[in-house]
Write an enzyme that holds these catalytic residues in place. Structure first.
Site, PDB file in Angstrom:
ATOM      1  N   ARG A  35      10.065  17.234 -42.398  1.00 16.60           N
ATOM      2  CA  ARG A  35       9.810  17.152 -40.958  1.00 16.60           C
ATOM      3  C   ARG A  35       8.652  16.235 -40.611  1.00 16.60           C
ATOM      4  O   ARG A  35       8.612  15.660 -39.514  1.00 16.60           O
ATOM      5  CB  ARG A  35       9.575  18.559 -40.398  1.00 16.60           C
ATOM      6  CG  ARG A  35      10.840  19.409 -40.394  1.00 16.60           C
ATOM      7  CD  ARG A  35      10.595  20.741 -39.751  1.00 16.60           C
ATOM      8  NE  ARG A  35      11.821  21.536 -39.732  1.00 16.60           N
ATOM      9  CZ  ARG A  35      11.905  22.745 -39.184  1.00 16.60           C
ATOM     10  NH1 ARG A  35      10.826  23.280 -38.616  1.00 16.60           N
ATOM     11  NH2 ARG A  35      13.042  23.404 -39.203  1.00 16.60           N
TER      12      ARG A  35
ATOM     13  N   ARG B 101      16.413  26.905 -50.054  1.00 16.94           N
ATOM     14  CA  ARG B 101      16.671  28.075 -49.210  1.00 16.94           C
ATOM     15  C   ARG B 101      18.087  28.047 -48.652  1.00 16.94           C
ATOM     16  O   ARG B 101      18.524  27.043 -48.097  1.00 16.94           O
ATOM     17  CB  ARG B 101      15.683  28.134 -48.043  1.00 16.94           C
ATOM     18  CG  ARG B 101      14.245  28.369 -48.487  1.00 16.94           C
ATOM     19  CD  ARG B 101      13.301  28.461 -47.309  1.00 16.94           C
ATOM     20  NE  ARG B 101      11.914  28.532 -47.755  1.00 16.94           N
ATOM     21  CZ  ARG B 101      10.872  28.489 -46.934  1.00 16.94           C
ATOM     22  NH1 ARG B 101      11.063  28.385 -45.635  1.00 16.94           N
ATOM     23  NH2 ARG B 101       9.653  28.551 -47.413  1.00 16.94           N
TER      24      ARG B 101
ATOM     25  N   GLU C  23       7.973  22.689 -36.609  1.00 20.07           N
ATOM     26  CA  GLU C  23       7.028  23.415 -37.454  1.00 20.07           C
ATOM     27  C   GLU C  23       6.940  22.745 -38.822  1.00 20.07           C
ATOM     28  O   GLU C  23       7.959  22.529 -39.483  1.00 20.07           O
ATOM     29  CB  GLU C  23       7.486  24.861 -37.636  1.00 20.07           C
ATOM     30  CG  GLU C  23       6.590  25.672 -38.551  1.00 20.07           C
ATOM     31  CD  GLU C  23       7.271  26.937 -39.059  1.00 20.07           C
ATOM     32  OE1 GLU C  23       7.023  27.298 -40.216  1.00 20.07           O
ATOM     33  OE2 GLU C  23       8.064  27.523 -38.294  1.00 20.07           O
TER      34      GLU C  23
ATOM     35  N   SER D 206       3.146  27.034 -41.818  1.00 24.00           N
ATOM     36  CA  SER D 206       2.749  28.371 -41.370  1.00 24.00           C
ATOM     37  C   SER D 206       1.555  28.772 -42.217  1.00 24.00           C
ATOM     38  O   SER D 206       1.648  28.823 -43.441  1.00 24.00           O
ATOM     39  CB  SER D 206       3.885  29.371 -41.545  1.00 24.00           C
ATOM     40  OG  SER D 206       4.918  29.132 -40.625  1.00 24.00           O
TER      41      SER D 206
ATOM     42  N   ARG E  25      16.793  20.973 -40.722  1.00 25.66           N
ATOM     43  CA  ARG E  25      16.981  22.250 -41.415  1.00 25.66           C
ATOM     44  C   ARG E  25      17.935  22.006 -42.572  1.00 25.66           C
ATOM     45  O   ARG E  25      19.123  21.784 -42.368  1.00 25.66           O
ATOM     46  CB  ARG E  25      17.515  23.301 -40.454  1.00 25.66           C
ATOM     47  CG  ARG E  25      17.152  24.712 -40.850  1.00 25.66           C
ATOM     48  CD  ARG E  25      17.451  25.679 -39.736  1.00 25.66           C
ATOM     49  NE  ARG E  25      16.356  25.800 -38.799  1.00 25.66           N
ATOM     50  CZ  ARG E  25      15.282  26.558 -38.985  1.00 25.66           C
ATOM     51  NH1 ARG E  25      15.144  27.230 -40.111  1.00 25.66           N
ATOM     52  NH2 ARG E  25      14.341  26.646 -38.092  1.00 25.66           N
TER      53      ARG E  25
END
Length: 422
Positions: A388, A260, A347, A350, A275
């Site tokens: 993460r 990404r 996070e 999701s 990130r």
């Protein structure tokens, strides 16, 4: 994608949903105008075609001296049909493009809100560690223990990348295996391995395109993109299919590297592994009957929670408010794990229900008990995302001497119970 009938007949509800997600409701106006134009052209076409048909019947039974005039009239009317058909094709193309830019609308149970402060915490679990020393962050721990090399990764690929070394690489591999084994053994997910290069229509099918083209990596000169998440190739396995109703639900678990561009966006924490441009994760995808999708959402959340519970990590579950929902989902839970050295909730999954939004874009259908073909509902959630989880493990399991205890669930596959300087 929403259905055109739904948008037309529930425009106020759609407008409210667009606004609730923080998008400009003006995008709905263009859809409604194009739909109005399309219906008018169809009326005009039908009228002209009916006239030509009626004249054809009359020509066959009329007198010879009248026939020539009627033929001329029929040809004149027919000449007006072709431009209208071309106009209809242009409108249809523009209408589909406009429809692709309308987001899915929030489910009625989603809390209203504009930002993360309006999200709702549903539960917490795991044990918050109390340290008798100042905990280090994963960057310090990983570098000192030789688990992570940021400098050499930057030399190879630039910022936003890293290299796992030695036990760090084994930890990553052990986690992927643990996740896949857990989901396939305990929840009937079928393990699947998909390509990491995907076509444009696959990204359109799951909603990443055309809205978020700037966030994706495109292969120059080819109709191929690097996958941003396994959700895309796995969901699109059934694109343009009509599934036998008895075969639903379908559960898939797949590992992929993900890519990404959004990593490093302004205002976002880019420290260490938080990130990055490339990361690994195990994704869970469900294709189900519409009446079952919200029960399936809850069971999907439980499947994801099982991983962090096995790893004994402190976690919390957040229900996203309307303004925090993604473009394509109708309801979403975020799973976050605690990172004491970073002093933040991270996070790692999701868990989303897209209802028929993706299925309509990708034409994923099934034949119901009455024999009627309808759109399936799709769901997905990371089960879970790396690195993460690595951050949380390093920071929660660290010891005062700088070593890191390996979670019990990983000790056998890692071949050790503690990570020290190699």
């Amino acid at each position: 994608m929403l259905s055109l009938d739904y948008v037309r007949n529930h425009s106020d509800l759609v407008r409210s949903g667009i606004r609730a997600k923080g998008h400009d409701p003006k995008i709905l106006d263009s859809v409604l105008e194009l739909d109005r134009q399309r219906r008018q052209v169809l009326v005009d076409l039908e009228s002209l075609r009916h006239k030509v048909k009626s004249l054809s019947k009359t020509i066959g039974s009329c007198k010879k001296d009248e026939r020539e005039e009627l033929i001329k009239m029929s040809k004149a009317i027919s000449a007006r049909i072709s431009p209208l058909e071309t106009q209809l094709g242009t409108i249809d193309n523009d209408l589909r493009k406009a429809m692709l830019n309308i987001p899915n609308i929030p489910h009625h149970s989603v809390p209203a809100g504009d930002s993360a402060s309006d999200n709702k915490e549903l539960e917490r679990g795991g044990r918050m560690v109390t340290f008798e020393f100042d905990p280090l962050d994963h960057v310090s721990l990983g570098t000192r223990l030789g688990l992570i090399d940021f400098d050499r990764a930057a030399a190879v690929s630039g910022t936003g990348f890293w290299v796992f070394c030695g036990a760090g690489a084994r930890l990553q591999r052990a986690l992927i295996n643990l996740m896949l084994d857990t989901h396939t053994a305990n929840a009937n997910y079928k393990e699947i391995y998909t390509p990491s290069l995907i076509r444009t229509e696959s990204l359109v099918g799951t909603g990443q395109l055309p809205k978020f083209a700037e966030d994706q990596y495109k292969i120059q000169g080819e109709d191929l993109w690097l996958t941003p998440t396994a959700e895309v190739p796995i969901t699109n396995l059934h694109r343009d299919e009509i599934i036998i109703g008895e075969d639903l639900p379908i559960y898939y678990a797949g590992y992929t590297p993900c890519f990404r561009k959004e990593a490093g966006a302004a205002g976002q924490d880019t420290k260490g592994l938080l990130r990055v441009h490339q990361f690994d994760k195990v994704e869970l995808v469900k294709i189900v009957k519409p009446q079952d999708s919200y029960d399936e959402l809850e069971s999907l959340l439980r499947s994801v929670l099982e991983v962090v519970s096995i790893l004994e990590l402190p976690y919390r579950v957040i229900e996203l408010c309307s303004g925090e929902l993604s473009f394509s989902n109708s309801k979403c839970y975020d799973l976050e794990v605690w990172a004491p050295g970073t002093n933040a909730w991270l996070e790692v999954s999701s868990v989303s229900n897209f209802e028929s939004y993706q299925a309509r874009r990708a034409q994923i259908r099934f034949r119901n008990d009455a024999g009627k073909v309808e759109y399936a509902h799709t769901l997905n959630g990371s089960g879970t995302a790396l690195p993460r989880i690595v951050v949380s493990i390093l920071e929660n399991y660290q010891n005062s001497d700088g070593s890191v205890t390996v979670p019990k669930a990983l000790q056998e596959s890692m071949g050790t119970d503690i990570l020290t300087i190699e």
